[in-house]
Design a protein around this motif. Structure first.
Motif, PDB file in Angstrom:
ATOM      1  N   VAL A 180       0.870  -1.181   0.000  1.00  0.00           N
ATOM      2  CA  VAL A 180       0.000   0.000   0.000  1.00  0.00           C
ATOM      3  C   VAL A 180       0.903   1.226   0.000  1.00  0.00           C
ATOM      4  CG1 VAL A 180      -1.805   1.269   1.192  1.00  0.00           C
ATOM      5  CG2 VAL A 180      -1.814  -1.240   1.239  1.00  0.00           C
ATOM      6  N   HIS A 181       0.918   1.948  -1.114  1.00  0.00           N
ATOM      7  CA  HIS A 181       1.764   3.139  -1.240  1.00  0.00           C
ATOM      8  C   HIS A 181       1.213   4.262  -0.378  1.00  0.00           C
ATOM      9  CE1 HIS A 181       4.147   6.348  -2.917  1.00  0.00           C
ATOM     10  NE2 HIS A 181       3.056   6.988  -3.305  1.00  0.00           N
ATOM     11  N   ARG A 182       2.106   4.932   0.337  1.00  0.00           N
ATOM     12  CA  ARG A 182       1.738   6.084   1.156  1.00  0.00           C
ATOM     13  C   ARG A 182       2.468   7.309   0.607  1.00  0.00           C
ATOM     14  NH1 ARG A 182      -2.070   5.465   5.567  1.00  0.00           N
ATOM     15  NH2 ARG A 182      -2.182   3.225   5.944  1.00  0.00           N
ATOM     16  N   PRO A 183       1.798   8.166  -0.152  1.00  0.00           N
ATOM     17  CA  PRO A 183       2.485   9.331  -0.718  1.00  0.00           C
ATOM     18  C   PRO A 183       2.974  10.274   0.366  1.00  0.00           C
ATOM     19  CG  PRO A 183       0.111   9.535  -1.004  1.00  0.00           C
ATOM     20  CD  PRO A 183       0.357   8.147  -0.493  1.00  0.00           C
ATOM     21  N   GLU A 184       4.110  10.908   0.098  1.00  0.00           N
ATOM     22  CA  GLU A 184       4.634  11.908   1.027  1.00  0.00           C
ATOM     23  C   GLU A 184       3.782  13.175   0.912  1.00  0.00           C
ATOM     24  OE1 GLU A 184       6.929  11.650   3.248  1.00  0.00           O
ATOM     25  OE2 GLU A 184       7.554   9.597   2.746  1.00  0.00           O
ATOM     26  N   LEU A 185       3.103  13.524   1.980  1.00  0.00           N
ATOM     27  CA  LEU A 185       2.210  14.672   1.940  1.00  0.00           C
ATOM     28  C   LEU A 185       2.897  15.976   2.308  1.00  0.00           C
ATOM     29  CD1 LEU A 185      -1.064  13.226   3.510  1.00  0.00           C
ATOM     30  CD2 LEU A 185      -0.392  13.361   1.106  1.00  0.00           C
ATOM     31  N   GLY A 186       3.981  15.908   3.067  1.00  0.00           N
ATOM     32  CA  GLY A 186       4.617  17.151   3.493  1.00  0.00           C
ATOM     33  C   GLY A 186       3.672  17.998   4.313  1.00  0.00           C
ATOM     34  N   VAL A 187       3.403  19.221   3.852  1.00  0.00           N
ATOM     35  CA  VAL A 187       2.533  20.133   4.597  1.00  0.00           C
ATOM     36  C   VAL A 187       1.067  19.956   4.242  1.00  0.00           C
ATOM     37  CG1 VAL A 187       4.342  21.857   4.865  1.00  0.00           C
ATOM     38  CG2 VAL A 187       2.840  21.944   2.868  1.00  0.00           C
ATOM     39  N   LEU A 188       0.766  19.095   3.283  1.00  0.00           N
ATOM     40  CA  LEU A 188      -0.625  18.860   2.934  1.00  0.00           C
ATOM     41  C   LEU A 188      -1.347  18.142   4.066  1.00  0.00           C
ATOM     42  CD1 LEU A 188      -0.294  17.697  -0.781  1.00  0.00           C
ATOM     43  CD2 LEU A 188      -0.968  19.957   0.057  1.00  0.00           C
ATOM     44  N   VAL A 189      -2.639  18.383   4.177  1.00  0.00           N
ATOM     45  CA  VAL A 189      -3.435  17.834   5.275  1.00  0.00           C
ATOM     46  C   VAL A 189      -4.304  16.698   4.766  1.00  0.00           C
ATOM     47  CG1 VAL A 189      -5.223  18.347   6.990  1.00  0.00           C
ATOM     48  CG2 VAL A 189      -3.453  20.055   6.452  1.00  0.00           C
ATOM     49  N   ALA A 190      -4.341  15.614   5.522  1.00  0.00           N
ATOM     50  CA  ALA A 190      -5.289  14.522   5.297  1.00  0.00           C
ATOM     51  C   ALA A 190      -5.683  14.007   6.658  1.00  0.00           C
ATOM     52  CB  ALA A 190      -4.660  13.415   4.454  1.00  0.00           C
ATOM     53  N   ALA A 191      -6.919  14.239   7.068  1.00  0.00           N
ATOM     54  CA  ALA A 191      -7.341  13.910   8.420  1.00  0.00           C
ATOM     55  C   ALA A 191      -8.788  13.423   8.428  1.00  0.00           C
ATOM     56  CB  ALA A 191      -7.200  15.130   9.335  1.00  0.00           C
ATOM     57  N   VAL A 192      -9.135  12.703   9.486  1.00  0.00           N
ATOM     58  CA  VAL A 192     -10.521  12.286   9.724  1.00  0.00           C
ATOM     59  C   VAL A 192     -10.901  12.794  11.116  1.00  0.00           C
ATOM     60  CG1 VAL A 192     -12.132  10.369   9.921  1.00  0.00           C
ATOM     61  CG2 VAL A 192     -10.267  10.258   8.253  1.00  0.00           C
ATOM     62  N   PRO A 193     -11.390  14.022  11.213  1.00  0.00           N
ATOM     63  CA  PRO A 193     -11.704  14.594  12.531  1.00  0.00           C
ATOM     64  C   PRO A 193     -12.798  13.805  13.237  1.00  0.00           C
ATOM     65  CG  PRO A 193     -11.638  16.276  10.821  1.00  0.00           C
ATOM     66  CD  PRO A 193     -11.642  14.967  10.128  1.00  0.00           C
ATOM     67  N   ALA A 194     -12.643  13.634  14.537  1.00  0.00           N
ATOM     68  CA  ALA A 194     -13.614  12.858  15.308  1.00  0.00           C
ATOM     69  C   ALA A 194     -14.805  13.696  15.762  1.00  0.00           C
ATOM     70  CB  ALA A 194     -12.925  12.245  16.532  1.00  0.00           C
ATOM     71  N   ASP A 195     -14.672  15.024  15.768  1.00  0.00           N
ATOM     72  CA  ASP A 195     -15.784  15.873  16.188  1.00  0.00           C
ATOM     73  C   ASP A 195     -15.684  17.211  15.468  1.00  0.00           C
ATOM     74  OD1 ASP A 195     -13.845  17.455  17.589  1.00  0.00           O
ATOM     75  OD2 ASP A 195     -13.981  16.060  19.276  1.00  0.00           O
ATOM     76  N   GLU A 196     -16.633  18.102  15.710  1.00  0.00           N
ATOM     77  CA  GLU A 196     -16.678  19.374  15.002  1.00  0.00           C
ATOM     78  C   GLU A 196     -15.515  20.287  15.367  1.00  0.00           C
ATOM     79  OE1 GLU A 196     -18.443  20.426  12.454  1.00  0.00           O
ATOM     80  OE2 GLU A 196     -19.195  18.359  12.411  1.00  0.00           O
ATOM     81  N   THR A 197     -15.052  20.194  16.599  1.00  0.00           N
ATOM     82  CA  THR A 197     -13.900  21.016  16.996  1.00  0.00           C
ATOM     83  C   THR A 197     -12.666  20.626  16.191  1.00  0.00           C
ATOM     84  OG1 THR A 197     -14.782  21.264  19.237  1.00  0.00           O
ATOM     85  CG2 THR A 197     -12.439  21.717  18.918  1.00  0.00           C
ATOM     86  N   ALA A 198     -12.436  19.308  16.108  1.00  0.00           N
ATOM     87  CA  ALA A 198     -11.300  18.825  15.326  1.00  0.00           C
ATOM     88  C   ALA A 198     -11.468  19.154  13.847  1.00  0.00           C
ATOM     89  CB  ALA A 198     -11.140  17.315  15.523  1.00  0.00           C
ATOM     90  N   ARG A 199     -12.711  19.112  13.362  1.00  0.00           N
ATOM     91  CA  ARG A 199     -12.963  19.437  11.958  1.00  0.00           C
ATOM     92  C   ARG A 199     -12.633  20.911  11.685  1.00  0.00           C
ATOM     93  NH1 ARG A 199     -15.275  17.539   7.579  1.00  0.00           N
ATOM     94  NH2 ARG A 199     -15.599  15.567   8.643  1.00  0.00           N
TER      95      ARG A 199
END
Length: 629
Positions: free
Chosen positions: A152-171
């Motif tokens: 499973v390839h994991r691209p280098e994101l650097g400063v790019l964001v990829a997240a799954v926030p658990a609540d609205e505050t995190a979102r």
């Protein structure tokens, strides 16, 4: 068409669905693993499939890197996973396993953190699985695939964001982190190779990346830009062939323009992730076609401008030297591609030098890579004569060849490396041995334990004997035929055993030098009108076959079929044929024979090569290493 399955309940506000549609996905919804399994079963097997958590928050380019790169069977970032047809079966199994509680793996199903998914610098928008809940199905299935030995390839994101926030505050924090990064700037920076020559890095890439973006926004493909680069170089060669000063100036300018387009096609491929097997082949082979066609244009221009036929000798010598340099690079890299225990004091010194800024650029420039080489050729064409251009090119390439070859020999002698069967097979394929060498290699010495460095020494002895025989007697003598027979014998002995020795990577370059120099010397000594241009065409056809072999091996598809190698005679067979032609035919007959041989070889290798690359099922690739020579 590709399909994206968005998992989990929909979120309030901006949704990842819009981003997926922007990337060209047909979006479907699935509440849980059971629905994901049903959607996978309903999706055609030839389609790419993506699984994306509905809560995903991040940059569009982070999704693009994970979900649209055609080079990897499976790839993922936090909250998003993609699988191409070759990984679909494993994806279906993982989805079914998640859909059946009884088969669910151990209680701790949180996948381990991957370096590419580390929290952002400000800590506000973690992109790792720690930020996901147990319902983050794409991350769980990605971990299942990795546990099942599916890469499973994991691209280098650097400063790019990829997240799954658990609540609205995190979102909210994730959205703020997304807004704080200039995504387009990151995308443009990523379009440029991390390692390249000085001219390319500082004089071309600062603006060619914007040309790449302009092309992407107008729907142009890398292959179209590659073709435009070829056409520009051919027009430059035509201008050089006029033999006039305005023609030479125009040729130099157009050659630089062709190189800018040559950089642009790769940057466009990285910017828009339009990688393809055909594109990699076009990019590699067109580079050689452009440069060598330009050499021919300079030689024609010199002749039309009142020069003598010996400028063709310089043009052919430049092509021979450049091709042999490339074969040294290819052979050394293939021999050490998967070697174990391959550390050495020379390599350690090289690594230390790479930590000092000025030495990095000095070492990259001294090998005269394509950017520096084409810039030199263009400037000298515009300001001087073809003869001076070729003299400078030959001196520069000769010094670069001595530097790189000496360094690689020292590395090979000062380290203990165990080469694999794969490396030995690749070197044997690069050797391009024909029926004569194969027959010699099947002799009783096949299993004999030869002395150290036997293979390169035998190849070197055969090459020296052959080249020496070319100068014995008057043109048309039979001494070269005797030398060619001795060369075939030495060539067969050199490849009789697997090429696993420390210096066995020198065998293919020695064979290339022997064959190309034979054609060059016989044509030059014949003093027959048109013999050198015919020899240039013959070496071009044979060199194309050898480059084609290299790029097939690089792409993991193996060498050209054995029947093609046998039909073209192998290097030793072609050497014998050319020496016999030189002994039997004189005058225009020699030129006609060389031309006919060049046409026959070109048709054979081009037809099979084009058929292969157009219809090949080889994985999409793109050369990120840059041209070392």
């Amino acid at each position: 068409m590709s399909t994206a399955i968005v998992t989990g309940p929909p979120v309030v506000g901006p949704s990842v669905v819009d981003d997926l549609r922007t990337l060209g996905f047909d979006v479907r919804q699935a509440a849980d693993a059971a629905e994901v399994a049903r959607e996978l079963a309903a999706t055609p097997a030839h389609q790419r499939v993506a699984l994306v958590d509905a809560r995903f928050a991040g940059h569009l380019h982070a999704l693009r890197l994970a979900l649209t790169d055609p080079r990897f069977p499976a790839a993922a970032v936090t909250g998003a996973l993609t699988a191409q047809p070759e990984a679909r079966a494993a994806l279906v199994r993982a989805a079914h396993a998640r859909a059946i509680p009884a088969r669910t793996a151990p209680t701790d199903t949180t996948p381990s953190r991957h370096p590419a998914d580390a929290p952002q610098a400000d800590g506000s928008a973690a992109s790792g699985p720690d930020a996901a809940t147990a319902a983050n199905l794409p991350d769980l299935i990605a971990a299942d695939l990795a546990a099942a030995d599916v890469p499973v390839h994991r691209p280098e994101l650097g400063v790019l964001v990829a997240a799954v926030p658990a609540d609205e505050t995190a979102r909210a924090r994730a959205r703020a982190a997304v807004a704080a990064v200039d995504e387009e700037k990151v995308r443009l920076r990523g379009a440029v190779k991390a390692r390249d020559g000085f001219v390319t890095t500082f004089l071309v890439s600062p603006y060619s990346r914007y040309i790449a973006r302009w092309c992407a926004r107008r729907g142009l493909t890398p292959n179209q830009v590659t073709t435009a680069s070829l056409l520009t170089a051919l027009i430059a060669a035509g201008c050089a062939a006029t033999g006039t000063r305005p023609g030479f100036v125009a040729a130099g300018v157009l050659l630089i323009a062709s190189f800018v387009l040559d950089c642009t096609d790769g940057q466009l491929a990285r910017y828009s992730l339009q990688y393809s097997t055909l594109g990699a082949w076009l990019d590699a082979t067109f580079d050689r076609a452009k440069e060598y066609a330009y050499y021919a244009g300079l030689a024609i221009g010199a002749a039309r401008g009142g020069g003598s036929d010996d400028v063709w000798t310089l043009a052919l010598a430049a092509m021979v030297l450049q091709t042999c340099r490339h074969v040294v690079d290819f052979s050394f890299n293939e021999a050490n591609h998967d070697a174990t225990g391959n550390s050495s004091p020379t390599a350690a010194l090289s690594d230390r030098l790479n930590t000092v800024g000025w030495t990095v650029w000095a070492r990259r420039m001294v090998v005269l890579p394509i950017g520096e080489r084409w810039a030199m050729i263009a400037v000298l064409t515009a300001l001087t004569t073809p003869r001076i251009t070729f003299y400078a090119l030959l001196v520069g390439c000769a010094l670069a060849a001595c530097y790189t070859t000496a360094g690689r020999v020292l590395r090979s002698l000062s380290r203990t490396a165990v080469r694999t069967d794969r490396a030995a097979a690749a070197l044997a394929q690069l050797a391009d041995s024909g029926p004569l060498a194969e027959a010699v290699g099947r002799g009783p010495w096949r299993r004999a334990a030869l002395f150290p460095f036997a293979a390169p020494l035998l190849a070197a002895v055969g090459t020296v004997v052959l080249v020496g025989s070319l100068w014995v007697g008057e043109p048309g003598a039979w001494w070269p035929v005797i030398g060619a027979a001795a060369y075939a014998l030495c060539a067969g002995l050199a490849v009789a055993q697997p090429l696993k020795g420390a210096l066995d990577w020198l065998v293919p370059p020695l064979f290339r030098a022997a064959e190309y120099v034979t054609i060059l010397v016989l044509a030059a000594r014949s003093e027959v009108n048109g013999a050198l241009p015919a020899a240039f065409g013959l070496v071009s056809a044979v060199a194309y076959h050898h480059y084609d072999t290299v790029y097939r091996i690089r792409g993991g598809t193996g060498a050209p079929p054995a029947w093609l190698v046998r039909m073209t005679g192998g290097h030793e067979g072609r050497v014998l044929v050319v020496t016999v032609i030189a002994a039997l035919l004189h005058g225009t007959g020699f030129t006609i024979a060389l031309t006919a041989l060049a046409v026959a070889l070109a048709l054979a290798v081009l037809i099979e090569s084009i058929r292969f690359w157009v219809s090949s099922g080889a994985p999409a690739v793109h050369d990120e290493s840059g041209e070392p020579a």
